[in-house]
Design an enzyme around this catalytic site. Structure first.
Site, mmCIF file in Angstrom:
data_model
loop_
_atom_site.group_PDB
_atom_site.id
_atom_site.type_symbol
_atom_site.label_atom_id
_atom_site.label_comp_id
_atom_site.label_asym_id
_atom_site.label_seq_id
_atom_site.Cartn_x
_atom_site.Cartn_y
_atom_site.Cartn_z
ATOM 1 N N GLY A 1 1.298 -1.250 -0.096
ATOM 2 C CA GLY A 1 0.315 -0.604 0.372
ATOM 3 C C GLY A 1 0.972 1.301 -0.060
ATOM 4 N N GLY B 1 -0.107 5.296 -0.843
ATOM 5 C CA GLY B 1 -1.410 5.788 -0.419
ATOM 6 C C GLY B 1 -0.641 6.949 1.408
ATOM 7 C CD GLN B 2 -2.929 10.766 5.202
ATOM 8 O OE1 GLN B 2 -3.878 9.978 5.486
ATOM 9 N NE2 GLN B 2 -3.227 11.991 5.914
ATOM 10 C CG ASP C 1 -0.386 1.363 -4.233
ATOM 11 O OD1 ASP C 1 0.012 1.419 -2.948
ATOM 12 O OD2 ASP C 1 -1.712 0.778 -4.860
ATOM 13 C CB ILE C 2 -3.462 -2.877 -5.765
ATOM 14 C CG1 ILE C 2 -4.502 -3.645 -6.678
ATOM 15 C CG2 ILE C 2 -4.474 -1.972 -5.586
ATOM 16 C CD1 ILE C 2 -5.281 -4.156 -5.933
ATOM 17 C CE1 TYR D 1 -9.433 1.161 8.618
ATOM 18 C CE2 TYR D 1 -9.483 2.723 10.841
ATOM 19 C CZ TYR D 1 -8.539 2.559 10.541
ATOM 20 O OH TYR D 1 -7.517 2.452 9.841
ATOM 21 C CE LYS E 1 -6.352 -0.344 10.960
ATOM 22 N NZ LYS E 1 -5.226 -0.353 9.817
HETATM 23 P P1 NAD Z 1 -4.618 4.916 1.917
HETATM 24 O O1 NAD Z 1 -6.090 4.694 1.654
HETATM 25 O O2 NAD Z 1 -4.055 6.661 1.827
HETATM 26 O O3 NAD Z 1 -3.451 3.946 1.101
HETATM 27 C C1 NAD Z 1 -3.856 2.244 0.576
HETATM 28 C C2 NAD Z 1 -3.023 2.263 -0.491
HETATM 29 O O4 NAD Z 1 -3.341 0.699 0.191
HETATM 30 C C3 NAD Z 1 -3.513 2.819 -1.555
HETATM 31 O O5 NAD Z 1 -2.225 2.940 -2.417
HETATM 32 C C4 NAD Z 1 -4.296 2.012 -2.103
HETATM 33 O O6 NAD Z 1 -4.111 1.385 -4.256
HETATM 34 C C5 NAD Z 1 -3.565 0.159 -2.031
HETATM 35 N N1 NAD Z 1 -4.373 -0.663 -1.371
HETATM 36 C C6 NAD Z 1 -5.604 -0.827 -1.599
HETATM 37 N N2 NAD Z 1 -6.138 -1.888 -2.141
HETATM 38 C C7 NAD Z 1 -5.205 -2.700 -1.883
HETATM 39 C C8 NAD Z 1 -4.738 -4.038 -2.075
HETATM 40 N N3 NAD Z 1 -5.775 -5.238 -2.775
HETATM 41 N N4 NAD Z 1 -3.555 -4.800 -2.432
HETATM 42 C C9 NAD Z 1 -1.844 -4.157 -2.136
HETATM 43 N N5 NAD Z 1 -2.829 -2.392 -2.128
HETATM 44 C C10 NAD Z 1 -3.747 -1.769 -1.831
HETATM 45 O O7 NAD Z 1 -3.806 4.928 3.609
HETATM 46 P P2 NAD Z 1 -2.947 5.253 4.336
HETATM 47 O O8 NAD Z 1 -3.968 6.153 5.219
HETATM 48 O O9 NAD Z 1 -1.694 5.198 3.813
HETATM 49 O O10 NAD Z 1 -3.077 4.100 5.504
HETATM 50 C C11 NAD Z 1 -2.345 2.644 5.791
HETATM 51 C C12 NAD Z 1 -2.945 2.499 6.674
HETATM 52 O O11 NAD Z 1 -2.517 2.896 7.963
HETATM 53 C C13 NAD Z 1 -3.652 1.160 6.974
HETATM 54 O O12 NAD Z 1 -3.821 0.085 7.755
HETATM 55 C C14 NAD Z 1 -4.531 2.271 8.036
HETATM 56 O O13 NAD Z 1 -5.912 1.973 8.398
HETATM 57 C C15 NAD Z 1 -3.792 2.530 9.016
HETATM 58 N N6 NAD Z 1 -3.980 3.861 9.394
HETATM 59 C C16 NAD Z 1 -4.352 5.364 9.220
HETATM 60 C C17 NAD Z 1 -4.680 6.221 9.444
HETATM 61 C C18 NAD Z 1 -4.453 7.873 8.754
HETATM 62 O O14 NAD Z 1 -5.375 8.650 9.299
HETATM 63 N N7 NAD Z 1 -4.378 7.589 7.371
HETATM 64 C C19 NAD Z 1 -4.940 6.316 10.816
HETATM 65 C C20 NAD Z 1 -4.983 5.300 11.561
HETATM 66 C C21 NAD Z 1 -5.015 4.106 11.103
#
Ligand code: NAD
Length: 311
Positions: A8, A11-12, A34-35, A138, A142
């Site tokens: 992933g 992502g963010q 990433d996917i 979710y 978790k």
């Molecule tokens: P995001 O949604 O920005 O990014 C997720 C990434 O995963 C994306 O780039 C997407 O293309 C990729 N993805 C989706 N399906 C996929 C698959 N089947 N195979 C491979 N890649 C795939 O999420 P994020 O904010 O970067 O969060 C990452 C982790 O951190 C997650 O577990 C999230 O629960 C956790 N988290 C994030 C926050 C936050 O505020 N951003 C807060 C708490 C926890």
């Protein structure tokens, strides 16, 4: 951590974590996956759907990684719209990543969330060890993920570690469908239009952290002496807790005529109401020296400066 595989990674969190880890450990030692395809950034990249256990194992083996950072997941608001899809992706992807770590003897990190708490959790100064009965898919994922990660440590000796992240605020990559996304959108809209309509109601407090502090926390936890860790999956971490009117007030100090309106989204408000107002990060501070640099004031200055340049 010497050779690291990130899932992933676009992502963010992943987009910024990849850059930070490459700065520290060397570009070629961080394998982003990433996917989606990455056309832009330099450095090793592989397309990987985390549901594909065989391909995950093959990529990890080929690159001889010693650490897996598993980020691919569906976030809270999106998961609530597609709960079964979320279960399959969030739990299936995690099992595949843990199994790869077990087979290749890798250190392992995956983030949990304040979403792992629920309406029966103490709301203020939420302890590290407390009631966890979340009411969202979710949150269910978790909590199960925290337990499964503990299980892989206890049963198989996999060096699993995790953080319960609050809402993360950043200016590089937009957030991917969480409940706290408003706290990022508000800065974009303040600069673009001088006003923002919040889907989260006045007086709703949630924990937040600025991305640079979140990235530092990941590195610090992964580099921590395992002998010091009483907890592993997952540590409460937070930098601030605020309600929409407070972040708006902070923005108004810089954009005097900024206007905040409300159009509450019942689905996301219900999720927010089930989460803590503020969590206690004492265990993280005591066990591996967790600390943050940014508060609401300093984060707002940096966000407005960086986003003004970007937009
Ligand atoms: P995001 O949604 O920005 O990014 C997720 C990434 O995963 C994306 O780039 C997407 O293309 C990729 N993805 C989706 N399906 C996929 C698959 N089947 N195979 C491979 N890649 C795939 O999420 P994020 O904010 O970067 O969060 C990452 C982790 O951190 C997650 O577990 C999230 O629960 C956790 N988290 C994030 C926050 C936050 O505020 N951003 C807060 C708490 C926890």
């Amino acid at each position: 951590m010497k050779r690291i595989l990130i899932t992933g990674a676009l992502g963010q969190i992943g987009s910024e974590l990849t850059v930070k880890l490459r700065d520290i450990y060397g570009t070629d030692n961080v394998i982003a996956t990433d996917i989606r395809k990455d056309e832009e950034t330099e450095g090793p990249f592989e397309t990987l759907d985390v549901s594909d256990d065989y391909k995950m194992y093959e990529i990890a083996k080929k690159h001889e990684v010693d650490t897996i950072i598993h980020l691919a997941a569906l976030l809270s608001a999106t998961a609530e719209k597609k709960p079964i899809f979320a279960w399959n992706l969030n739990m299936g992807g995690l099992v595949n990543a843990l199994e790869t770590a077990r087979e290749l003897n890798c250190q392992f990190f995956t983030p949990s969330s304040i979403g792992a708490f629920g309406p029966t959790t103490p709301k203020d100064n939420t302890p590290q060890d407390t009631i966890q009965r979340p009411t969202t898919m979710y949150g269910v994922n978790k909590v199960a993920g925290e337990l499964l990660s503990d299980y892989y440590f206890q049963k198989f000796g996999v060096d699993t570690r995790g953080l319960r992240f609050p809402g993360l605020i950043s200016y590089v990559t937009p957030p991917g469908g969480g409940t706290t996304d408003y706290a990022v959108e508000i800065y974009y809209e303040a600069i673009r239009n001088g006003k923002y309509t919040s889907y989260i109601d006045k007086g709703t407090y949630m924990d937040m952290m600025y991305m640079p502090d979140a990235l530092d926390a990941i590195v610090q936890l992964m580099e921590a002496d395992p002998a010091q860790l009483k907890h592993r999956n997952s540590f409460n971490v937070t930098a601030m807790s605020f309600a929409p009117e407070e972040i708006a007030g902070e923005i108004q100090k810089h954009i005097g005529n900024f206007e905040l309106n409300y159009n509450v989204d019942p689905a996301r408000q219900q999720i927010a109401d089930s989460w803590p107002n503020s969590i206690d990060a004492t265990a993280a501070k005591e066990e591996w020296g967790f600390k943050t640099i940014y508060n609401l004031q300093t984060m707002t200055v940096d966000m407005l400066e960086k986003l003004s340049a970007k937009l």
